[in-house]
Motif scaffolding. Structure first.
Motif, PDB file in Angstrom:
ATOM      1  N   ASP A 112     -16.199  -1.520   0.035  1.00  0.00           N
ATOM      2  CA  ASP A 112     -15.439  -0.178  -0.241  1.00  0.00           C
ATOM      3  C   ASP A 112     -14.220  -0.135   0.366  1.00  0.00           C
ATOM      4  O   ASP A 112     -13.298   0.324  -0.504  1.00  0.00           O
ATOM      5  CB  ASP A 112     -16.380   0.736   0.355  1.00  0.00           C
ATOM      6  CG  ASP A 112     -17.633   1.183  -0.298  1.00  0.00           C
ATOM      7  OD1 ASP A 112     -17.813   0.876  -1.564  1.00  0.00           O
ATOM      8  OD2 ASP A 112     -18.261   2.103   0.150  1.00  0.00           O
ATOM      9  N   LEU A 113     -13.903  -0.897   1.340  1.00  0.00           N
ATOM     10  CA  LEU A 113     -12.461  -1.049   2.078  1.00  0.00           C
ATOM     11  C   LEU A 113     -11.461  -1.864   0.872  1.00  0.00           C
ATOM     12  O   LEU A 113     -10.520  -1.296   0.685  1.00  0.00           O
ATOM     13  CB  LEU A 113     -12.435  -1.614   3.366  1.00  0.00           C
ATOM     14  CG  LEU A 113     -13.043  -0.493   4.285  1.00  0.00           C
ATOM     15  CD1 LEU A 113     -13.176  -1.412   5.624  1.00  0.00           C
ATOM     16  CD2 LEU A 113     -11.977   0.496   4.645  1.00  0.00           C
ATOM     17  N   VAL A 114     -12.143  -2.759   0.508  1.00  0.00           N
ATOM     18  CA  VAL A 114     -11.068  -3.623  -0.545  1.00  0.00           C
ATOM     19  C   VAL A 114     -11.025  -3.032  -1.704  1.00  0.00           C
ATOM     20  O   VAL A 114      -9.922  -3.031  -2.328  1.00  0.00           O
ATOM     21  CB  VAL A 114     -11.996  -4.957  -0.813  1.00  0.00           C
ATOM     22  CG1 VAL A 114     -11.119  -6.077  -1.788  1.00  0.00           C
ATOM     23  CG2 VAL A 114     -11.882  -5.973   0.800  1.00  0.00           C
ATOM     24  N   LEU A 115     -12.158  -2.314  -2.160  1.00  0.00           N
ATOM     25  CA  LEU A 115     -12.137  -1.816  -3.463  1.00  0.00           C
ATOM     26  C   LEU A 115     -11.287  -0.570  -3.472  1.00  0.00           C
ATOM     27  O   LEU A 115     -10.279  -0.472  -4.556  1.00  0.00           O
ATOM     28  CB  LEU A 115     -13.294  -1.199  -4.004  1.00  0.00           C
ATOM     29  CG  LEU A 115     -13.616  -1.004  -5.460  1.00  0.00           C
ATOM     30  CD1 LEU A 115     -13.535  -1.959  -6.172  1.00  0.00           C
ATOM     31  CD2 LEU A 115     -15.096  -0.402  -5.544  1.00  0.00           C
ATOM     32  N   SER A 116     -11.256   0.150  -2.706  1.00  0.00           N
ATOM     33  CA  SER A 116     -10.432   1.370  -2.654  1.00  0.00           C
ATOM     34  C   SER A 116      -8.885   0.914  -2.420  1.00  0.00           C
ATOM     35  O   SER A 116      -7.643   1.662  -2.759  1.00  0.00           O
ATOM     36  CB  SER A 116     -10.520   2.380  -1.705  1.00  0.00           C
ATOM     37  OG  SER A 116     -10.715   1.924  -0.323  1.00  0.00           O
ATOM     38  N   THR A 117      -8.526  -0.049  -1.459  1.00  0.00           N
ATOM     39  CA  THR A 117      -7.319  -0.705  -1.027  1.00  0.00           C
ATOM     40  C   THR A 117      -6.645  -1.520  -2.207  1.00  0.00           C
ATOM     41  O   THR A 117      -5.096  -1.439  -2.359  1.00  0.00           O
ATOM     42  CB  THR A 117      -7.439  -1.504   0.098  1.00  0.00           C
ATOM     43  OG1 THR A 117      -8.005  -0.708   1.197  1.00  0.00           O
ATOM     44  CG2 THR A 117      -5.985  -1.976   0.629  1.00  0.00           C
ATOM     45  N   SER A 118      -7.348  -1.745  -3.289  1.00  0.00           N
ATOM     46  CA  SER A 118      -6.758  -2.458  -4.225  1.00  0.00           C
ATOM     47  C   SER A 118      -6.182  -1.512  -5.364  1.00  0.00           C
ATOM     48  O   SER A 118      -5.477  -2.019  -5.977  1.00  0.00           O
ATOM     49  CB  SER A 118      -7.989  -3.441  -5.133  1.00  0.00           C
ATOM     50  OG  SER A 118      -8.727  -4.063  -4.492  1.00  0.00           O
ATOM     51  N   ILE A 119      -6.387  -0.478  -5.373  1.00  0.00           N
ATOM     52  CA  ILE A 119      -5.806   0.359  -6.156  1.00  0.00           C
ATOM     53  C   ILE A 119      -4.846   1.613  -5.685  1.00  0.00           C
ATOM     54  O   ILE A 119      -3.923   1.925  -6.133  1.00  0.00           O
ATOM     55  CB  ILE A 119      -6.903   1.264  -7.264  1.00  0.00           C
ATOM     56  CG1 ILE A 119      -7.766   2.373  -6.257  1.00  0.00           C
ATOM     57  CG2 ILE A 119      -7.664   0.075  -7.958  1.00  0.00           C
ATOM     58  CD1 ILE A 119      -8.279   3.273  -7.156  1.00  0.00           C
ATOM     59  N   LEU A 120      -5.294   2.329  -4.351  1.00  0.00           N
ATOM     60  CA  LEU A 120      -4.324   3.110  -3.764  1.00  0.00           C
ATOM     61  C   LEU A 120      -3.051   2.995  -3.571  1.00  0.00           C
ATOM     62  O   LEU A 120      -2.169   3.943  -3.800  1.00  0.00           O
ATOM     63  CB  LEU A 120      -5.338   3.991  -2.988  1.00  0.00           C
ATOM     64  CG  LEU A 120      -4.936   5.606  -2.630  1.00  0.00           C
ATOM     65  CD1 LEU A 120      -5.207   6.140  -3.971  1.00  0.00           C
ATOM     66  CD2 LEU A 120      -5.178   5.813  -1.316  1.00  0.00           C
ATOM     67  N   PRO A 121      -2.727   1.790  -2.763  1.00  0.00           N
ATOM     68  CA  PRO A 121      -1.663   1.802  -2.348  1.00  0.00           C
ATOM     69  C   PRO A 121      -0.552   1.874  -3.564  1.00  0.00           C
ATOM     70  O   PRO A 121       0.653   2.389  -3.366  1.00  0.00           O
ATOM     71  CB  PRO A 121      -1.440   0.671  -1.468  1.00  0.00           C
ATOM     72  CG  PRO A 121      -2.786   0.363  -1.099  1.00  0.00           C
ATOM     73  CD  PRO A 121      -3.698   0.991  -2.062  1.00  0.00           C
ATOM     74  N   LYS A 122      -0.881   1.197  -4.547  1.00  0.00           N
ATOM     75  CA  LYS A 122       0.206   1.030  -5.856  1.00  0.00           C
ATOM     76  C   LYS A 122       0.114   2.136  -6.393  1.00  0.00           C
ATOM     77  O   LYS A 122       1.093   2.802  -6.949  1.00  0.00           O
ATOM     78  CB  LYS A 122      -0.386   0.053  -6.621  1.00  0.00           C
ATOM     79  CG  LYS A 122       0.306  -0.175  -7.895  1.00  0.00           C
ATOM     80  CD  LYS A 122       1.870  -0.507  -7.551  1.00  0.00           C
ATOM     81  CE  LYS A 122       2.724  -0.816  -8.701  1.00  0.00           C
ATOM     82  NZ  LYS A 122       4.250  -1.034  -8.403  1.00  0.00           N
ATOM     83  N   THR A 123      -0.847   3.193  -6.450  1.00  0.00           N
ATOM     84  CA  THR A 123      -1.100   4.418  -7.095  1.00  0.00           C
ATOM     85  C   THR A 123      -0.107   5.310  -6.481  1.00  0.00           C
ATOM     86  O   THR A 123       0.609   6.120  -7.110  1.00  0.00           O
ATOM     87  CB  THR A 123      -2.346   4.865  -7.269  1.00  0.00           C
ATOM     88  OG1 THR A 123      -3.437   4.142  -7.998  1.00  0.00           O
ATOM     89  CG2 THR A 123      -2.567   6.164  -7.744  1.00  0.00           C
ATOM     90  N   LEU A 124      -0.245   5.404  -5.235  1.00  0.00           N
ATOM     91  CA  LEU A 124       0.695   6.286  -4.410  1.00  0.00           C
ATOM     92  C   LEU A 124       2.037   5.719  -4.461  1.00  0.00           C
ATOM     93  O   LEU A 124       2.877   6.623  -4.355  1.00  0.00           O
ATOM     94  CB  LEU A 124       0.283   6.261  -2.850  1.00  0.00           C
ATOM     95  CG  LEU A 124      -1.028   6.714  -2.587  1.00  0.00           C
ATOM     96  CD1 LEU A 124      -1.465   6.603  -0.910  1.00  0.00           C
ATOM     97  CD2 LEU A 124      -1.342   8.415  -3.094  1.00  0.00           C
TER      98      LEU A 124
END
Length: 351
Positions: free
Chosen positions: A90-102
Protein backbone atom coordinates in the motif's frame (compact mmCIF):
# COMPACT_ATOMS: atom_id res chain seq x y z
CA UNK A 1 -9.80 7.30 -29.79
CA UNK A 2 -12.16 9.43 -27.74
CA UNK A 3 -9.43 10.24 -25.23
CA UNK A 4 -6.90 10.96 -27.99
CA UNK A 5 -9.30 13.36 -29.67
CA UNK A 6 -9.81 15.13 -26.37
CA UNK A 7 -6.05 15.40 -25.91
CA UNK A 8 -5.67 17.08 -29.28
CA UNK A 9 -8.44 19.54 -28.56
CA UNK A 10 -6.96 20.40 -25.19
CA UNK A 11 -3.60 21.05 -26.81
CA UNK A 12 -4.98 24.10 -28.62
CA UNK A 13 -5.69 25.79 -25.29
CA UNK A 14 -2.19 25.27 -23.92
CA UNK A 15 0.60 27.84 -24.14
CA UNK A 16 2.13 28.20 -27.59
CA UNK A 17 5.42 26.46 -26.82
CA UNK A 18 3.73 23.40 -25.33
CA UNK A 19 1.09 23.18 -28.05
CA UNK A 20 3.66 23.60 -30.79
CA UNK A 21 5.92 20.90 -29.39
CA UNK A 22 3.08 18.42 -29.18
CA UNK A 23 1.81 18.80 -32.72
CA UNK A 24 5.20 17.97 -34.18
CA UNK A 25 5.65 14.44 -35.49
CA UNK A 26 7.81 12.27 -33.28
CA UNK A 27 8.19 8.57 -32.64
CA UNK A 28 9.96 8.52 -29.27
CA UNK A 29 8.87 11.41 -27.07
CA UNK A 30 11.35 12.41 -24.41
CA UNK A 31 8.57 13.53 -22.09
CA UNK A 32 4.84 13.17 -21.59
CA UNK A 33 2.53 15.93 -20.38
CA UNK A 34 0.12 14.95 -17.57
CA UNK A 35 -2.93 17.21 -17.58
CA UNK A 36 -4.19 16.28 -14.12
CA UNK A 37 -7.98 16.01 -14.07
CA UNK A 38 -9.28 17.40 -17.39
CA UNK A 39 -12.18 19.78 -16.92
CA UNK A 40 -11.43 20.33 -13.24
CA UNK A 41 -8.19 22.29 -13.53
CA UNK A 42 -9.65 25.21 -11.58
CA UNK A 43 -10.40 22.89 -8.66
CA UNK A 44 -6.98 21.19 -8.55
CA UNK A 45 -5.98 22.99 -5.35
CA UNK A 46 -9.19 21.98 -3.58
CA UNK A 47 -8.99 18.39 -4.83
CA UNK A 48 -5.43 18.17 -3.52
CA UNK A 49 -6.60 18.68 0.08
CA UNK A 50 -8.51 15.36 0.45
CA UNK A 51 -5.88 13.59 -1.67
CA UNK A 52 -3.11 14.82 0.62
CA UNK A 53 -5.13 13.89 3.71
CA UNK A 54 -5.74 10.36 2.41
CA UNK A 55 -2.07 9.90 1.61
CA UNK A 56 -0.99 11.18 5.03
CA UNK A 57 -3.38 8.79 6.79
CA UNK A 58 -2.19 5.93 4.57
CA UNK A 59 1.48 6.58 5.35
CA UNK A 60 0.96 7.02 9.10
CA UNK A 61 -1.42 4.06 9.35
CA UNK A 62 0.70 1.58 7.42
CA UNK A 63 3.92 2.58 9.17
CA UNK A 64 2.08 2.17 12.49
CA UNK A 65 1.06 -1.37 11.51
CA UNK A 66 4.65 -2.21 10.56
CA UNK A 67 5.99 -0.74 13.81
CA UNK A 68 3.48 -2.55 16.03
CA UNK A 69 4.08 -5.94 14.39
CA UNK A 70 7.85 -5.49 14.59
CA UNK A 71 7.86 -4.46 18.25
CA UNK A 72 5.38 -7.08 19.57
CA UNK A 73 6.76 -10.67 19.42
CA UNK A 74 3.26 -12.07 19.99
CA UNK A 75 2.29 -10.71 16.54
CA UNK A 76 5.08 -12.57 14.75
CA UNK A 77 2.61 -14.94 13.07
CA UNK A 78 1.61 -15.63 9.44
CA UNK A 79 -1.49 -13.43 9.55
CA UNK A 80 0.53 -10.40 10.65
CA UNK A 81 3.40 -11.14 8.26
CA UNK A 82 0.89 -10.99 5.40
CA UNK A 83 -0.50 -7.79 6.91
CA UNK A 84 2.99 -6.28 6.84
CA UNK A 85 3.33 -7.28 3.18
CA UNK A 86 0.01 -5.55 2.52
CA UNK A 87 1.19 -2.41 4.35
CA UNK A 88 4.41 -2.22 2.30
CA UNK A 89 2.45 -2.76 -0.92
CA UNK A 90 0.00 0.00 0.00
CA UNK A 91 2.83 2.40 0.79
CA UNK A 92 4.55 1.80 -2.55
CA UNK A 93 1.28 1.92 -4.48
CA UNK A 94 0.11 5.23 -3.05
CA UNK A 95 3.59 6.77 -3.21
CA UNK A 96 3.86 5.81 -6.88
CA UNK A 97 1.12 8.26 -7.87
CA UNK A 98 0.52 10.93 -5.25
CA UNK A 99 3.78 12.96 -5.17
CA UNK A 100 3.56 13.53 -8.92
CA UNK A 101 -0.18 14.23 -8.69
CA UNK A 102 0.38 16.86 -6.01
CA UNK A 103 3.18 18.35 -8.12
CA UNK A 104 0.66 18.81 -10.94
CA UNK A 105 -1.97 20.28 -8.62
CA UNK A 106 0.32 22.63 -6.67
CA UNK A 107 3.15 23.59 -9.01
CA UNK A 108 1.79 22.74 -12.48
CA UNK A 109 4.67 20.29 -12.81
CA UNK A 110 3.02 18.36 -15.61
CA UNK A 111 6.05 17.02 -17.49
CA UNK A 112 7.25 13.49 -16.82
CA UNK A 113 10.18 11.78 -18.50
CA UNK A 114 9.27 8.93 -20.86
CA UNK A 115 11.27 6.37 -18.88
CA UNK A 116 9.88 7.70 -15.58
CA UNK A 117 6.38 7.36 -17.02
CA UNK A 118 7.00 3.71 -17.91
CA UNK A 119 8.51 3.10 -14.47
CA UNK A 120 5.50 4.62 -12.76
CA UNK A 121 3.17 2.53 -14.93
CA UNK A 122 5.09 -0.64 -14.01
CA UNK A 123 5.01 0.05 -10.27
CA UNK A 124 1.28 0.84 -10.27
CA UNK A 125 0.22 -2.32 -12.07
CA UNK A 126 2.87 -4.53 -10.48
CA UNK A 127 1.95 -3.66 -6.91
CA UNK A 128 -1.77 -3.79 -7.66
CA UNK A 129 -1.21 -7.37 -8.82
CA UNK A 130 0.86 -8.10 -5.71
CA UNK A 131 -1.91 -6.75 -3.48
CA UNK A 132 -4.41 -9.12 -5.03
CA UNK A 133 -1.99 -12.00 -4.41
CA UNK A 134 -1.55 -10.97 -0.77
CA UNK A 135 -5.32 -11.06 -0.27
CA UNK A 136 -5.32 -14.60 -1.65
CA UNK A 137 -2.52 -15.59 0.74
CA UNK A 138 -4.42 -14.07 3.67
CA UNK A 139 -7.55 -15.99 2.66
CA UNK A 140 -5.51 -19.21 2.65
CA UNK A 141 -4.17 -18.37 6.11
CA UNK A 142 -7.73 -17.85 7.45
CA UNK A 143 -8.86 -21.09 5.78
CA UNK A 144 -6.17 -23.17 7.48
CA UNK A 145 -6.62 -21.38 10.83
CA UNK A 146 -10.38 -22.05 10.93
CA UNK A 147 -10.89 -25.25 8.96
CA UNK A 148 -7.76 -27.10 10.10
CA UNK A 149 -6.47 -25.24 13.19
CA UNK A 150 -4.37 -28.12 14.52
CA UNK A 151 -2.16 -28.03 11.43
CA UNK A 152 -1.95 -24.25 11.10
CA UNK A 153 1.40 -23.90 12.87
CA UNK A 154 2.95 -26.76 10.89
CA UNK A 155 1.45 -25.74 7.54
CA UNK A 156 2.19 -22.02 7.57
CA UNK A 157 5.72 -21.98 8.94
CA UNK A 158 8.02 -19.00 8.45
CA UNK A 159 9.77 -20.58 5.41
CA UNK A 160 6.39 -21.31 3.81
CA UNK A 161 5.24 -17.72 4.44
CA UNK A 162 8.48 -16.45 2.90
CA UNK A 163 7.97 -18.66 -0.18
CA UNK A 164 4.38 -17.43 -0.56
CA UNK A 165 5.56 -13.84 -0.33
CA UNK A 166 8.27 -14.49 -2.93
CA UNK A 167 5.73 -16.14 -5.24
CA UNK A 168 3.42 -13.12 -4.92
CA UNK A 169 6.26 -10.73 -5.77
CA UNK A 170 7.49 -12.80 -8.72
CA UNK A 171 4.00 -13.23 -10.14
CA UNK A 172 3.30 -9.51 -10.00
CA UNK A 173 6.69 -8.56 -11.38
CA UNK A 174 6.74 -11.05 -14.25
CA UNK A 175 3.14 -10.64 -15.42
CA UNK A 176 3.37 -6.84 -15.60
CA UNK A 177 6.90 -6.72 -17.04
CA UNK A 178 5.77 -6.86 -20.72
CA UNK A 179 3.64 -3.71 -20.27
CA UNK A 180 6.46 -1.11 -20.40
CA UNK A 181 8.31 -2.99 -23.15
CA UNK A 182 5.19 -3.08 -25.34
CA UNK A 183 4.45 0.59 -24.65
CA UNK A 184 8.03 1.58 -25.49
CA UNK A 185 7.90 0.03 -28.96
CA UNK A 186 4.83 1.95 -30.17
CA UNK A 187 5.32 5.19 -32.19
CA UNK A 188 3.72 8.32 -30.69
CA UNK A 189 3.29 10.60 -33.70
CA UNK A 190 0.18 12.56 -32.66
CA UNK A 191 0.63 13.95 -29.17
CA UNK A 192 2.36 13.30 -25.88
CA UNK A 193 -0.42 14.78 -23.74
CA UNK A 194 -1.94 12.31 -21.26
CA UNK A 195 -5.33 13.36 -19.86
CA UNK A 196 -4.56 11.84 -16.46
CA UNK A 197 -2.72 12.51 -13.22
CA UNK A 198 -0.40 9.51 -13.64
CA UNK A 199 0.81 7.16 -16.38
CA UNK A 200 -2.03 4.68 -16.46
CA UNK A 201 -1.46 1.92 -19.02
CA UNK A 202 -4.55 2.39 -21.18
CA UNK A 203 -4.26 6.18 -21.12
CA UNK A 204 -0.69 5.98 -22.46
CA UNK A 205 -1.31 3.23 -25.02
CA UNK A 206 -4.23 5.12 -26.57
CA UNK A 207 -1.81 7.87 -27.61
CA UNK A 208 0.09 5.53 -29.93
CA UNK A 209 -0.54 5.81 -33.67
CA UNK A 210 -0.23 2.07 -34.27
CA UNK A 211 -2.18 -1.14 -33.84
CA UNK A 212 -2.23 -1.52 -30.05
CA UNK A 213 -4.30 -4.70 -29.92
CA UNK A 214 -1.38 -6.68 -28.51
CA UNK A 215 -1.06 -4.36 -25.51
CA UNK A 216 -4.83 -4.19 -25.06
CA UNK A 217 -5.34 -7.95 -25.24
CA UNK A 218 -2.40 -8.69 -22.96
CA UNK A 219 -3.63 -6.14 -20.41
CA UNK A 220 -7.10 -7.68 -20.44
CA UNK A 221 -5.67 -11.19 -20.16
CA UNK A 222 -3.55 -10.29 -17.14
CA UNK A 223 -6.48 -8.50 -15.47
CA UNK A 224 -8.84 -11.42 -15.99
CA UNK A 225 -6.23 -14.01 -15.07
CA UNK A 226 -5.06 -12.32 -11.87
CA UNK A 227 -8.43 -11.06 -10.66
CA UNK A 228 -10.35 -14.11 -11.83
CA UNK A 229 -8.01 -16.68 -10.29
CA UNK A 230 -7.57 -14.78 -7.03
CA UNK A 231 -11.27 -14.02 -6.55
CA UNK A 232 -12.17 -17.63 -7.38
CA UNK A 233 -9.83 -19.11 -4.77
CA UNK A 234 -10.74 -16.45 -2.20
CA UNK A 235 -14.42 -17.31 -2.72
CA UNK A 236 -13.65 -21.04 -2.39
CA UNK A 237 -11.71 -20.40 0.83
CA UNK A 238 -14.51 -18.39 2.39
CA UNK A 239 -17.13 -20.91 1.30
CA UNK A 240 -15.27 -23.53 3.33
CA UNK A 241 -14.71 -21.06 6.17
CA UNK A 242 -18.42 -20.20 6.40
CA UNK A 243 -19.34 -23.89 6.35
CA UNK A 244 -16.93 -24.51 9.24
CA UNK A 245 -18.29 -21.50 11.15
CA UNK A 246 -21.93 -22.59 10.82
CA UNK A 247 -20.98 -26.03 12.13
CA UNK A 248 -19.81 -24.56 15.44
CA UNK A 249 -22.09 -25.44 18.38
CA UNK A 250 -22.77 -22.01 19.90
CA UNK A 251 -23.62 -18.57 18.59
CA UNK A 252 -20.80 -16.95 20.57
CA UNK A 253 -18.27 -19.33 19.05
CA UNK A 254 -19.58 -18.57 15.55
CA UNK A 255 -19.41 -14.80 16.10
CA UNK A 256 -15.93 -14.97 17.62
CA UNK A 257 -14.60 -17.10 14.78
CA UNK A 258 -16.21 -14.94 12.12
CA UNK A 259 -14.73 -11.85 13.82
CA UNK A 260 -11.25 -13.12 12.97
CA UNK A 261 -12.18 -12.94 9.26
CA UNK A 262 -14.24 -9.75 9.23
CA UNK A 263 -11.29 -7.37 8.82
CA UNK A 264 -9.95 -9.40 5.92
CA UNK A 265 -13.34 -9.42 4.22
CA UNK A 266 -13.61 -5.64 4.62
CA UNK A 267 -10.24 -4.93 2.98
CA UNK A 268 -11.05 -7.36 0.16
CA UNK A 269 -14.27 -5.47 -0.56
CA UNK A 270 -12.52 -2.07 -0.46
CA UNK A 271 -9.98 -3.34 -3.00
CA UNK A 272 -11.99 -5.37 -5.50
CA UNK A 273 -15.30 -3.45 -5.67
CA UNK A 274 -13.79 -0.04 -6.61
CA UNK A 275 -11.35 -1.82 -8.92
CA UNK A 276 -14.14 -3.66 -10.71
CA UNK A 277 -16.20 -0.46 -10.97
CA UNK A 278 -13.22 1.48 -12.36
CA UNK A 279 -12.48 -1.27 -14.89
CA UNK A 280 -16.08 -1.48 -16.11
CA UNK A 281 -16.53 2.28 -16.46
CA UNK A 282 -13.15 2.64 -18.19
CA UNK A 283 -13.82 -0.15 -20.71
CA UNK A 284 -17.54 0.22 -21.32
CA UNK A 285 -18.63 3.57 -19.84
CA UNK A 286 -18.03 5.63 -22.96
CA UNK A 287 -20.65 8.16 -21.89
CA UNK A 288 -19.06 8.68 -18.47
CA UNK A 289 -17.22 12.05 -18.31
CA UNK A 290 -13.44 11.81 -18.55
CA UNK A 291 -12.88 13.74 -15.33
CA UNK A 292 -14.91 11.10 -13.48
CA UNK A 293 -12.69 8.33 -14.90
CA UNK A 294 -9.53 10.11 -13.79
CA UNK A 295 -10.88 11.14 -10.39
CA UNK A 296 -12.10 7.63 -9.58
CA UNK A 297 -8.84 6.08 -10.83
CA UNK A 298 -7.00 8.18 -8.21
CA UNK A 299 -9.48 7.41 -5.44
CA UNK A 300 -9.23 3.69 -6.23
CA UNK A 301 -5.48 3.76 -5.59
CA UNK A 302 -5.64 6.00 -2.51
CA UNK A 303 -8.66 4.81 -0.54
CA UNK A 304 -7.64 1.14 0.06
CA UNK A 305 -4.15 2.07 1.38
CA UNK A 306 -5.84 4.57 3.71
CA UNK A 307 -8.61 2.23 4.91
CA UNK A 308 -6.63 -1.01 5.28
CA UNK A 309 -4.66 -0.03 8.43
CA UNK A 310 -7.77 1.61 9.91
CA UNK A 311 -9.86 -1.53 9.37
CA UNK A 312 -7.20 -3.82 10.81
CA UNK A 313 -6.52 -1.42 13.67
CA UNK A 314 -10.19 -1.31 14.64
CA UNK A 315 -11.23 -4.91 13.88
CA UNK A 316 -8.14 -6.82 15.08
CA UNK A 317 -8.04 -7.05 18.86
CA UNK A 318 -4.30 -7.72 19.16
CA UNK A 319 -3.35 -4.68 17.07
CA UNK A 320 -5.97 -2.51 18.74
CA UNK A 321 -4.78 -3.45 22.23
CA UNK A 322 -1.12 -2.96 21.33
CA UNK A 323 -1.89 0.43 19.78
CA UNK A 324 -3.88 1.59 22.81
CA UNK A 325 -1.10 0.40 25.09
CA UNK A 326 1.48 2.38 23.12
CA UNK A 327 -0.67 5.51 23.23
CA UNK A 328 -1.24 5.16 27.00
CA UNK A 329 2.47 4.74 27.66
CA UNK A 330 3.26 7.77 25.50
CA UNK A 331 0.64 9.95 27.21
CA UNK A 332 1.71 8.83 30.68
CA UNK A 333 5.32 9.71 29.95
CA UNK A 334 4.23 13.09 28.59
CA UNK A 335 1.96 13.90 31.53
CA UNK A 336 4.09 12.42 34.31
CA UNK A 337 7.75 12.74 33.32
CA UNK A 338 10.33 11.42 35.69
CA UNK A 339 12.07 13.96 37.84
CA UNK A 340 15.82 14.35 37.62
CA UNK A 341 16.16 12.80 41.09
CA UNK A 342 14.24 9.69 40.06
CA UNK A 343 16.25 9.43 36.84
CA UNK A 344 19.56 9.69 38.73
CA UNK A 345 18.42 7.08 41.27
CA UNK A 346 17.43 4.73 38.49
CA UNK A 347 20.73 5.22 36.68
CA UNK A 348 22.71 4.69 39.89
CA UNK A 349 20.76 1.50 40.62
CA UNK A 350 21.44 0.18 37.14
CA UNK A 351 25.15 1.03 37.43
Amino acid sequence: MQETTLCLSVGHHLPYSMSDSNTTDFTNPSTFILLGIPGLEAAHIWISIPFCAMYTIAVLGNFTILFIVKMDPSLHAPMYYFLCMLAVTDLVLSTSILPKTLGIFWFNSSEIDFSACLTQMYFIHCFSTMESGIFLAMAFDRYVAICDPLRHSTTLTNPVVAKIGLAVVLRGGMLVLPHPFLVRQWPYCRTNIIPHTYCEHIAVVKLACADIRISSYYSLSVAFFVTGVDVFFIAMSYTQILRAIFCLPTKDARLKTFGTCSSHLCVILTFYIPGLFSFITHRFGHNVPLHFHVLFANVYLLVPPMLNPIIYGVRTKQIRDRLLQSWLVTWCRALFPESRTEQSKRHSTLS
